[in-house]
Design a protein around this motif. Structure first.
Motif, mmCIF file in Angstrom:
data_model
loop_
_atom_site.group_PDB
_atom_site.id
_atom_site.type_symbol
_atom_site.label_atom_id
_atom_site.label_comp_id
_atom_site.label_asym_id
_atom_site.label_seq_id
_atom_site.Cartn_x
_atom_site.Cartn_y
_atom_site.Cartn_z
ATOM 1 N N ILE B 124 5.420 3.648 -4.710
ATOM 2 C CA ILE B 124 4.080 4.243 -4.693
ATOM 3 C C ILE B 124 3.050 3.190 -4.289
ATOM 4 O O ILE B 124 2.160 3.442 -3.471
ATOM 5 C CB ILE B 124 3.732 4.864 -6.068
ATOM 6 C CG1 ILE B 124 4.624 6.084 -6.332
ATOM 7 C CG2 ILE B 124 2.256 5.270 -6.134
ATOM 8 C CD1 ILE B 124 4.489 6.689 -7.705
ATOM 9 N N TYR B 125 3.214 1.994 -4.822
ATOM 10 C CA TYR B 125 2.322 0.882 -4.466
ATOM 11 C C TYR B 125 2.384 0.616 -2.955
ATOM 12 O O TYR B 125 1.357 0.484 -2.291
ATOM 13 C CB TYR B 125 2.744 -0.356 -5.254
ATOM 14 C CG TYR B 125 1.880 -1.568 -5.031
ATOM 15 C CD1 TYR B 125 0.705 -1.738 -5.762
ATOM 16 C CD2 TYR B 125 2.239 -2.549 -4.111
ATOM 17 C CE1 TYR B 125 -0.088 -2.861 -5.569
ATOM 18 C CE2 TYR B 125 1.454 -3.665 -3.915
ATOM 19 C CZ TYR B 125 0.296 -3.819 -4.648
ATOM 20 O OH TYR B 125 -0.488 -4.917 -4.461
ATOM 21 N N GLN B 130 0.311 1.181 2.630
ATOM 22 C CA GLN B 130 0.427 1.637 4.014
ATOM 23 C C GLN B 130 -0.712 2.576 4.397
ATOM 24 O O GLN B 130 -1.129 2.601 5.545
ATOM 25 C CB GLN B 130 1.765 2.346 4.227
ATOM 26 C CG GLN B 130 2.903 1.367 4.501
ATOM 27 C CD GLN B 130 4.265 1.972 4.232
ATOM 28 O OE1 GLN B 130 4.395 3.177 4.053
ATOM 29 N NE2 GLN B 130 5.280 1.129 4.203
ATOM 30 N N LEU B 131 -1.203 3.351 3.421
ATOM 31 C CA LEU B 131 -2.308 4.249 3.702
ATOM 32 C C LEU B 131 -3.638 3.500 3.802
ATOM 33 O O LEU B 131 -4.673 4.092 4.091
ATOM 34 C CB LEU B 131 -2.418 5.319 2.602
ATOM 35 C CG LEU B 131 -1.294 6.348 2.510
ATOM 36 C CD1 LEU B 131 -1.424 7.176 1.243
ATOM 37 C CD2 LEU B 131 -1.290 7.258 3.732
ATOM 38 N N GLY B 132 -3.588 2.193 3.530
ATOM 39 C CA GLY B 132 -4.801 1.397 3.595
ATOM 40 C C GLY B 132 -5.740 1.631 2.430
ATOM 41 O O GLY B 132 -6.937 1.386 2.521
ATOM 42 N N ILE B 141 -6.707 6.753 -7.676
ATOM 43 C CA ILE B 141 -6.708 8.184 -7.999
ATOM 44 C C ILE B 141 -5.438 8.855 -7.483
ATOM 45 O O ILE B 141 -4.752 9.578 -8.211
ATOM 46 C CB ILE B 141 -7.959 8.878 -7.399
ATOM 47 C CG1 ILE B 141 -9.214 8.393 -8.111
ATOM 48 C CG2 ILE B 141 -7.841 10.393 -7.491
ATOM 49 C CD1 ILE B 141 -10.520 8.798 -7.463
ATOM 50 N N LEU B 142 -5.093 8.582 -6.221
ATOM 51 C CA LEU B 142 -3.893 9.192 -5.634
ATOM 52 C C LEU B 142 -2.639 8.782 -6.400
ATOM 53 O O LEU B 142 -1.793 9.609 -6.730
ATOM 54 C CB LEU B 142 -3.752 8.772 -4.177
ATOM 55 C CG LEU B 142 -4.321 9.698 -3.126
ATOM 56 C CD1 LEU B 142 -3.985 9.173 -1.739
ATOM 57 C CD2 LEU B 142 -3.768 11.106 -3.296
ATOM 58 N N ALA B 143 -2.536 7.495 -6.704
ATOM 59 C CA ALA B 143 -1.350 7.009 -7.408
ATOM 60 C C ALA B 143 -1.221 7.664 -8.780
ATOM 61 O O ALA B 143 -0.141 7.993 -9.235
ATOM 62 C CB ALA B 143 -1.416 5.492 -7.553
ATOM 63 N N PHE B 215 -2.768 -1.424 -9.844
ATOM 64 C CA PHE B 215 -3.639 -1.207 -8.696
ATOM 65 C C PHE B 215 -4.964 -1.953 -8.779
ATOM 66 O O PHE B 215 -5.744 -1.915 -7.840
ATOM 67 C CB PHE B 215 -3.871 0.287 -8.473
ATOM 68 C CG PHE B 215 -2.695 0.936 -7.803
ATOM 69 C CD1 PHE B 215 -2.623 1.000 -6.423
ATOM 70 C CD2 PHE B 215 -1.640 1.418 -8.546
ATOM 71 C CE1 PHE B 215 -1.526 1.553 -5.795
ATOM 72 C CE2 PHE B 215 -0.543 1.978 -7.931
ATOM 73 C CZ PHE B 215 -0.472 2.043 -6.552
ATOM 74 N N THR B 216 -5.225 -2.607 -9.918
ATOM 75 C CA THR B 216 -6.485 -3.354 -9.999
ATOM 76 C C THR B 216 -6.245 -4.822 -10.323
ATOM 77 O O THR B 216 -7.132 -5.504 -10.809
ATOM 78 C CB THR B 216 -7.429 -2.753 -11.060
ATOM 79 O OG1 THR B 216 -6.769 -2.826 -12.332
ATOM 80 C CG2 THR B 216 -7.778 -1.327 -10.767
#
Lengths: 316, 275
Positions: B124-125, B130-132, B141-143, B215-216
Motif C-alpha cells: 500500500i505504501y 507510485q501515485l505521487g 486518507i486513501l491508505a 505515512f507521516t
C-alpha cells in the motif's frame, strides 16, 4: 379484433419497458459497485498478491525491483534468532490476553445478562470505555502509570502493602511483556463482553422456561443450558481474540518500542522495524509477514478443527 | 433476604471494579490539571491544588496538538465519508439487483478475510508512492480508507435485501428511476446502518496508529493525535502534566461521543459478530 391487437401491442410495450428497466438496473448496479471494486482491487487484492511477490526480491523499496532471490529469505528467517524471539513473544502475548480476557469477559457478561440487574447500561458503558480510546494515547498514559519511579500503580500497591519496593513493570525483561499484555486485556475486554452479551441474548427465553419447569436450579441452568449454548459464539470470540492477540503493535510500540532489549518485540513490531527503520529490507520484511500470516492461518485452522470435534462429541 | 445480599454485593463488586477500570482516565484527567511539581509529589491524590490550564496550552501550542487535532478531524471525516458512500452504493447493488457476477463478487470479498495475508501495508505504501501521494493528506486518507470495508458492505447488503419489494415497485410506478429510488426512498430508510457505519469507522480511524505513523514518518505536519502522542514521548519525555493534557485532548472527544451514543456503538458491534 382491432381491440385485441391493441392490447397485445400494449402488453408488448409494457414488457419491453420492463425489460429496458431491468437492463438499466443492471447497468446501474455495475456503476454502484465500481468505486468499491476499485478500492478493493487497489488496497486489498493487489497488496495481498504483492506481499507474496515482494518476499522473493532483494529490494530496499527505492528504484526498480530486479534482484529475484526466490525463497532465500524464508530460509534465512528459519535461522533468525531475533525473528523467533519476536515470534515467541507474539504467542506469549496472545496467550496472556486470551487466558485473562475471555474468562473475565464471559463472567461479566453472565452477571450483566441477568434480567433483574439494574444499572446494566452504566456498567456496560464503564467496562466498554477503554475500547473506544486510542491505543497509542492510552499507551502513553500507561507508561507513566506503570513507571517504576512515581508510577501510580506501584504507589497504590505499596500503600496496600502488597509490595515493599517499586516493581520495574516495564523495564524488566521478565515483566514487561506480561504487563503490556494485561493492559491489552484491560483495553479490549469490553468488546469481548459485548460479543458474549450478544451471544447470551440470542439464547431463546423458552429454553430457560423449560429448564425452570423441569426444576433446574440456577447453577444447573448455567452449567447445562447457558454454557453449552454459548459455546459456538465463544468459539468465534476465541478465534477473533487469538488473531487480534497475535497482532500486537500499537501498545508495544509506544510503551517499550520492543525493549528492554528485544524482550517485548512482537512480530508486527519486528516487521515494521525491518521495513521502515534504518536501511529497509522490503523483501525480508515481506517474507516475515507471509510466514507469520501462514502461521496464524494454521493456528486458526487447528482451532477450528478442535472446536468442531469438541462440538461433535458434546452433541452426542 | 439472601437474594438481596447477593444483589447488593454484586453491585458493590461491579462498582468497585468499574472504578478501578476507568481509574487510568480519571488519573489522566486529574494529572492534566496539576503542576509538574505537584504531579511528582502528589502520589494518589486526585484533586489538584489549583487548576493548571497552562498544561493544555502547552500541549495545544508548543507540542503542536492543534495541528494534530485538525489532521485527525480531516482524516476521520474524509475516511468516514468515503467508506459510507462506497459501502452503501455497493451494498445496494448487491442487495437489490441480481446482476451477473454478483455471487462471484461476494465470494471474492468475503474470502479475503480468511486467506493468509502478508504485511500488506508495504505494498500500500509503494502504491501511494507510485501515485505521487506520499507525504500528502490525500495519500494518508486513501491508505486509511482503502482497507477492510467488508463488514459494512455485508451490513448494507443484508439491510437493503430485507426491504420490501413493494417500496421499489411503487416508486417505479410513480416514475422514479434507479437513482431516484435509491436516494429518495431507500437511503433515507437506512439511517440505522449509516449511523453504525459512521460510528465504527469514526472510532477506527480516529484511533488508527500504524497507517498514519508510516505515512507521516517524514512529515510531522500531517501527524494525527495518535502519532503526535508518540512523537511527544520522544520530545518532551519529562513533561508529565503536558502529556496527560495532550492525552486528554486526544481521548475526551471520542469518549464523549461514545457515552452519548453508546447504544449504537454496542448494537453495531454486537450486530457485527452476529451477522
Amino acid at each position: 379484433m382491432s381491440r385485441a391487437v391493441n392490447t397485445a401491442s400494449q402488453t408488448d410495450r409494457t414488457y419491453s419497458r420492463l425489460l429496458k428497466r431491468e437492463t438499466q438496473k443492471k447497468l446501474w448496479a455495475y456503476v454502484f459497485i465500481l468505486p468499491q471494486t476499485i478500492m478493493f482491487m487497489a488496497f486489498v487484492a493487489y497488496p495481498i498478491v504483492m506481499s507474496y511477490v515482494y518476499s522473493m526480491y532483494e529490494w530496499n523499496g527505492i528504484g526498480p525491483r530486479e534482484n529475484f532471490v526466490g525463497l532465500k529469505y524464508y530460509g534465512e528467517l528459519m535461522s533468525d534468532h531475533i525473528f523467533w524471539n519476536a515470534y515467541k513473544n507474539s504467542f506469549l502475548f496472545m496467550l496472556t490476553t486470551v487466558v485473562t480476557q475471555l474468562p473475565a469477559a464471559l463472567l461479566l457478561a453472565l452477571v450483566l445478562n441477568s434480567p433483574k440487574l439494574r444499572l446494566k447500561v452504566l456498567y456496560r458503558t464503564t467496562y466498554f470505555l477503554p475500547v473506544v480510546t486510542s491505543s497509542a494515547v492510552v499507551a502513553a498514559v500507561m507508561r507513566y502509570i506503570f513507571g517504576q519511579r512515581n508510577g501510580v500503580f506501584n504507589e497504590a500497591l505499596m500503600m496496600l502493602n502488597l509490595i515493599e519496593k517499586p516493581v520495574p513493570w516495564l523495564s524488566s525483561m521478565d515483566y514487561a511483556l506480561f504487563t503490556i499484555a494485561l493492559i491489552s486485556s484491560w483495553k479490549w475486554l469490553g468488546i469481548k463482553l459485548v460479543y458474549f452479551l450478544a451471544g447470551l441474548q440470542s439464547i431463546p427465553n423458552e429454553v430457560y422456561e423449560a429448564a425452570m419447569i423441569d426444576g433446574a436450579n440456577r447453577r444447573q441452568t448455567l452449567w447445562y443450558i447457558t454454557i453449552p449454548l454459548i459455546m459456538p459464539v465463544g468459539a468465534v470470540i476465541l478465534m477473533l481474540s487469538v488473531v487480534d492477540g497475535l497482532h500486537a503493535f500499537d501498545l508495544v510500540k509506544v510503551m517499550t518500542d520492543g525493549g528492554p532489549g528485544i524482550a517485548t518485540q512482537t512480530v508486527d513490531l519486528y516487521i515494521y522495524t525491518t521495513a521502515f527503520a534504518g536501511i529497509p529490507s522490503i523483501g525480508y520484511a515481506s517474507a516475515a509477514g507471509i510466514f507469520f500470516g501462514l502461521s496464524i492461518f494454521a493456528v486458526s485452522l487447528l482451532l477450528g478443527w478442535i472446536v468442531k470435534t469438541a462440538n461433535a462429541k458434546g452433541g452426542k | 433476604m439472601n437474594s438481596r445480599i447477593t444483589r447488593l454485593s454484586t453491585h458493590a463488586l461491579l462498582i468497585l471494579f468499574g472504578i478501578i477500570w476507568i481509574f487510568p482516565f480519571v488519573w489522566m484527567l486529574s494529572s492534566s490539571f496539576k503542576s509538574n511539581r505537584e504531579y511528582l509529589g502528589g502520589g494518589l491524590d486526585l484533586i489538584p491544588d489549583a487548576i493548571q490550564w497552562s498544561n493544555y496550552k502547552r500541549a495545544w501550542e508548543v507540542a503542536n496538538f492543534s495541528t494534530y487535532f485538525n489532521n485527525s478531524i480531516v482524516l476521520t471525516v474524509a475516511v468516514v465519508a468515503i467508506v459510507v458512500v462506497t459501502s452503501a452504493l455497493c451494498g445496494y447493488a448487491l442487495g437489490r439487483v441480481n446482476f451477473k457476477g454478483r455471487t462471484l463478487f461476494l465470494f471474492i470479498i468475503t474470502s479475503t478475510i480468511f486467506i493468509p495475508k502478508g504485511y500488506t501495508i508495504i505494498p500500500i505504501y509503494m502504491l501511494i508512492k507510485q501515485l505521487g501521494l506520499l507525504n500528502s493528506m490525500p495519500g494518508v486518507i486513501l491508505a486509511e480508507a482503502g482497507g477492510a470495508q467488508i463488514l459494512f458492505i455485508l451490513l448494507f447488503t443484508a439491510h437493503f435485501k430485507g426491504m420490501p419489494g413493494e417500496l421499489e415497485e411503487s416508486a417505479e410506478i410513480d416514475g422514479a428511476g434507479f437513482l431516484r429510488t435509491f436516494f429518495r426512498i431507500m437511503l433515507p430508510l437506512s439511517t440505522p446502518i449509516i449511523a453504525t457505519t459512521i460510528l465504527m469507522q469514526f472510532m477506527w480511524t480516529w484511533n488508527s496508529f500504524l497507517t498514519p505513523l508510516i505515512f507521516t514518518l517524514n512529515t510531522p505536519d500531517l501527524r494525527t493525535l495518535s502519532v503526535g502522542m508518540f512523537s511527544f514521548i520522544g520530545q518532551y519525555q519529562s513533561d508529565y502534566t503536558g502529556l496527560t493534557a495532550a492525552a486528554s485532548i486526544a481521548l475526551l472527544p471520542v469518549m464523549i461521543v461514545f457515552i452519548a451514543l453508546q447504544r449504537y456503538f454496542v448494537e453495531g458491534i454486537a450486530g457485527a459478530v452476529k451477522g
